[in-house]
Scaffold this active site. Structure first.
Site, PDB file in Angstrom:
ATOM      1  N   HIS A   1      41.521  24.499  39.587  1.00 46.70           N
ATOM      2  CA  HIS A   1      42.489  25.489  40.082  1.00 46.70           C
ATOM      3  C   HIS A   1      42.992  25.014  41.441  1.00 46.70           C
ATOM      4  CE1 HIS A   1      41.613  28.565  36.998  1.00 46.70           C
ATOM      5  NE2 HIS A   1      40.385  28.066  37.044  1.00 46.70           N
TER       6      HIS A   1
ATOM      7  N   ASP B   1      35.802  23.315  36.670  1.00 48.70           N
ATOM      8  CA  ASP B   1      36.300  24.686  36.880  1.00 48.70           C
ATOM      9  C   ASP B   1      36.333  24.971  38.386  1.00 48.70           C
ATOM     10  OD1 ASP B   1      37.328  27.174  36.612  1.00 48.70           O
ATOM     11  OD2 ASP B   1      35.742  27.972  35.343  1.00 48.70           O
TER      12      ASP B   1
ATOM     13  N   HIS C   1      35.061  26.324  29.670  1.00 47.94           N
ATOM     14  CA  HIS C   1      33.835  26.801  30.338  1.00 47.94           C
ATOM     15  C   HIS C   1      32.831  27.530  29.434  1.00 47.94           C
ATOM     16  CE1 HIS C   1      36.461  30.315  30.608  1.00 47.94           C
ATOM     17  NE2 HIS C   1      37.086  29.889  31.698  1.00 47.94           N
TER      18      HIS C   1
HETATM   19  O1  DOR Z   1      35.341  32.084  37.961  1.00 43.74           O
HETATM   20  C1  DOR Z   1      36.503  31.900  37.632  1.00 43.74           C
HETATM   21  N1  DOR Z   1      37.471  31.663  38.544  1.00 43.74           N
HETATM   22  N2  DOR Z   1      36.820  31.962  36.327  1.00 43.74           N
HETATM   23  C2  DOR Z   1      38.092  31.927  35.906  1.00 43.74           C
HETATM   24  O2  DOR Z   1      38.304  31.993  34.720  1.00 43.74           O
HETATM   25  C3  DOR Z   1      39.198  31.852  36.873  1.00 43.74           C
HETATM   26  C4  DOR Z   1      38.760  31.245  38.137  1.00 43.74           C
HETATM   27  C5  DOR Z   1      39.751  31.420  39.267  1.00 43.74           C
HETATM   28  O3  DOR Z   1      40.936  31.221  39.061  1.00 43.74           O
HETATM   29  O4  DOR Z   1      39.308  31.746  40.372  1.00 43.74           O
END
Ligand code: DOR
Length: 431
Positions: free
Chosen positions: A69, A312, A239
């Site tokens: 992200h 992730d 995940h």
């Molecule tokens: O823990 C998470 N954070 N799971 C997700 O699916 C999205 C992600 C985020 O964008 O912060």
């Protein structure tokens, strides 16, 4: 400047190589790989070749994270494309695929183009944008897949949210498959997970925190496997965190379905027991699960059910995490700890070196159709050099990522990327 990497152990699962060799990089490509290149390179044109001695080090195809992200546009206080790609190369990643849940969401060509432009300006890791499946990731209307593909997306996902509408997911899989774009599914039935803060089980009961049952993930894994089978298309499960999901994916693969899967280092390293601290750095979605789930994830990695280890990487700001547990954002800043945590899978005999590197480079390249993940002559010179002995302590203050939200702060690690080369240029030098 051409570079000769001399004397390291070279592991390339694609070529079935695991031996001490040299690699010569010329004009951004891998020119030669073999024994004793040093002598000929020296005699030929020594002034133009930078020789790097790497005895005791391990060279692998540049690591690829297919689940990062980056928070730009819109959430730059959490991460920018420049800070995220700096974190990537510091963690040994030469390529990353970034999820669309920015603000605005990457659900159209202009956002995709913006991300690509910013990534080119940063000029660190290769950045491959993932487009949203549905407009605003709201789950009701498909985005323009073809238009975004032309702009440069390499996959589709509403990650952060599930596609709850099965009919929409069916159409998404059909259109995406015809365009050669993988669908990455965030599997969560929000009717089952709604309001949950951590794994439903013993610890949620004693801590008095509302639980997210494993079936919230598994019901959607099962649904997406069924849709992929019905439409004869493919799906990649993001995940994976539960034993039940591993079992479903294993069965689907046995039946020859086109299903692939990833997990993240926190799902094979931590359990929900850690939530006893109420430290919001352990809050992540899907949540940390039980010891039995962790054992099943490792088994799934070992037997090939889980194809990929993805970070992730979910960076957040202090104001997102330093709040009551209930209000804290989900996510772990993972790019700078992922490799070292994954190396534990070698020391605890879950994986051998080539299998680990396949899950962190070859397989993500294959799933995303990227011409990466190998050290063959002629390939892009994307290379990660690992010092397998280096002992270090995680210190979030030293992260390149703006996201300091790591539950691993203070943890002793062994093994680290010490040199990251992208397209023949050194982008991180920890030597
Ligand atoms: O823990 C998470 N954070 N799971 C997700 O699916 C999205 C992600 C985020 O964008 O912060």
């Amino acid at each position: 400047m051409n570079i000769l990497l001399n004397g390291a152990r070279i592991i390339d699962p694609v070529q079935n190589t695991d031996a001490p060799m040299d690699i010569l990089l010329e004009d951004g490509k891998i020119a030669r790989i073999g024994a004793d290149i040093l002598k000929s390179a020296k005699s030929k044109d020594s002034g133009k070749v930078k020789i790097i001695e790497l005895a005791g080090m391990i060279i692998v195809p540049g690591l690829i994270d297919m689940h990062t992200h980056l928070r730009e546009p819109g959430l730059e206080y959490k991460e920018t494309i420049a800070s995220g790609t700096a974190a990537a190369v510091a963690g040994g990643f030469t390529s990353i695929a970034c999820m669309p849940n920015t603000n605005p969401i990457n659900d159209n060509r202009s956002i995709t183009e913006f991300i690509k432009r910013k990534a080119a300006e940063a000029a660190l890791a290769n950045v491959y944008p993932i487009g949203a499946i549905s407009k605003d990731s709201a789950g009701s209307q498909l985005t323009e897949f073809w238009d975004m593909k032309e702009a440069g997306i390499i996959a589709l996902s509403d990650d952060g949210k599930p596609v709850m509408n099965a009919a929409l997911m069916r159409r998404a899989m059909e259109y995406a498959y015809s365009l050669g774009l993988p669908i990455i599914s965030h599997c969560e039935d929000t009717n089952l997970s709604g309001g949950g803060l951590m794994n439903e089980g013993y610890y949620s009961t004693i801590l008095g925190l509302s639980g997210i049952p494993g079936i919230a993930e598994e019901a959607m894994v099962a649904r997406d496997i069924l849709i992929a089978e019905f439409t004869n298309t493919c799906v990649h499960i993001a995940h994976v965190s539960t034993a039940g999901s591993v079992r479903l994916i294993r069965q689907a693969k046995k039946r020859g379905l086109k299903v692939t899967a990833e997990t993240a280092p926190h799902y094979f390293t931590l359990t929900d027991e850690a939530l006893q601290s109420y430290d919001t750095n352990f809050k992540v979605n899907p949540p940390l699960r039980s010891a039995q789930d962790v054992a099943a994830i490792k088994e799934g990695l070992s037997d090939g059910t889980i194809d990929v280890i993805a970070c992730d990487h979910a960076p957040h700001g202090r104001t997102d995490k330093e709040v009551e547990f209930e209000y804290a954002a989900n996510g772990i800043s993972g790019l700078e700890t992922s490799l070292s945590l994954s190396l534990n899978l070698i020391s605890n005999k879950t994986l051998n070196w080539p299998d680990l590197i396949a899950k962190m480079s070859v397989n993500p390249a294959r799933i995303l159709n990227l011409p990466k993940g190998t050290l063959e002559a002629g390939a892009d010179a994307d290379i990660t050099v690992i010092d397998p002995q280096l002992k270090w302590t995680v210190d979030v203050k030293k992260f390149c990522s703006r996201g300091k939200n790591s539950p691993f702060h203070g943890r002793q690690m062994q093994g680290k990327a010490i040199l990251t080369i992208v397209g023949g240029d050194i982008k991180y030098d920890g030597l």
